[in-house]
Design a protein around this motif. Structure first.
Motif, PDB file in Angstrom:
ATOM      1  N   ASN A  26      48.191  55.038  42.605  1.00  0.00           N
ATOM      2  CA  ASN A  26      49.052  54.612  43.808  1.00  0.00           C
ATOM      3  C   ASN A  26      50.033  53.663  43.652  1.00  0.00           C
ATOM      4  O   ASN A  26      49.929  52.627  43.199  1.00  0.00           O
ATOM      5  N   GLU A  28      52.933  52.474  44.960  1.00  0.00           N
ATOM      6  CA  GLU A  28      53.577  51.779  46.136  1.00  0.00           C
ATOM      7  C   GLU A  28      52.429  50.685  45.703  1.00  0.00           C
ATOM      8  O   GLU A  28      52.917  49.129  45.836  1.00  0.00           O
ATOM      9  N   ARG A  31      53.049  48.602  43.060  1.00  0.00           N
ATOM     10  CA  ARG A  31      55.144  47.743  43.652  1.00  0.00           C
ATOM     11  C   ARG A  31      54.415  46.521  44.107  1.00  0.00           C
ATOM     12  O   ARG A  31      54.861  45.677  43.926  1.00  0.00           O
ATOM     13  N   ASP A  32      53.678  46.248  44.950  1.00  0.00           N
ATOM     14  CA  ASP A  32      52.816  45.888  45.467  1.00  0.00           C
ATOM     15  C   ASP A  32      52.029  44.243  45.298  1.00  0.00           C
ATOM     16  O   ASP A  32      52.206  43.005  45.560  1.00  0.00           O
TER      17      ASP A  32
END
Length: 170
Positions: A26, A28, A31-32
């Protein structure tokens, strides 16, 4: 002396084992996680940190956001992260400022070094982040161990007096 750290987001995600594995599942979430890590590192280190993500293939995206007190940049359409990083270095460069750029991209390292910024390989940044985490844990343990009686600050004066009488057998 002001110190800045500019981070090539996707380059670091690909270089750090934990984030590279996460990216495969994943992107995203990876990134988080990087945002969280760098926000914590910024708070501890005092370095003003700018995180750059490449949106080269994503039309219409671009901009600057603040997330967890960390400045996060997404490039404009048809702009690479390297181009934005170079522009940020140019804008920030000045007297009494030190700028570090974290990337494993050798070409980018040479370009930013030529502009006066210092290069920071992904592995070195990871080492600094890990050391800061250890130092934070150490400080927390030190603060916790300084309190000989953690209940003492939470008890009323009457209760303290009662417990003192009990302790003395009165």
């Amino acid at each position: 002396m002001e110190e800045y750290l500019i981070v090539d987001g996707y380059n670091i995600i690909g270089a750090w084992p934990e984030l590279a594995k996460l990216k495969d599942r994943n992107l995203e979430e990876a990134r988080d996680r990087l945002i969280d890590i760098l926000a914590e590192y910024q708070s501890f280190s005092g370095l003003k940190t700018l995180l750059v993500f490449d949106a080269y293939y994503v039309p219409g995206i671009g901009g600057k956001y603040v997330q967890s007190k960390l400045k996060v940049y997404y490039t404009k359409e048809k702009e690479t992260a390297d181009e934005l990083i170079e522009r940020l270095v140019n804008n920030l460069m000045g007297r009494r400022r030190t700028i570090y750029v974290a990337t494993n991209d050798m070409t980018e390292q040479h370009v930013i070094f030529g502009k006066g910024a210092l290069r920071l390989p992904a592995s070195e940044l990871l080492t600094k982040v890990r050391l800061s985490r250890k130092e934070i844990k150490k400080q927390i343990q030190t603060e916790t161990s300084k309190r000989t009686n953690p209940l003492d600050g939470n008890l009323s004066a009457d209760l303290k007096a009662l417990f003192e009488k009990m302790r003395r057998g009165k």
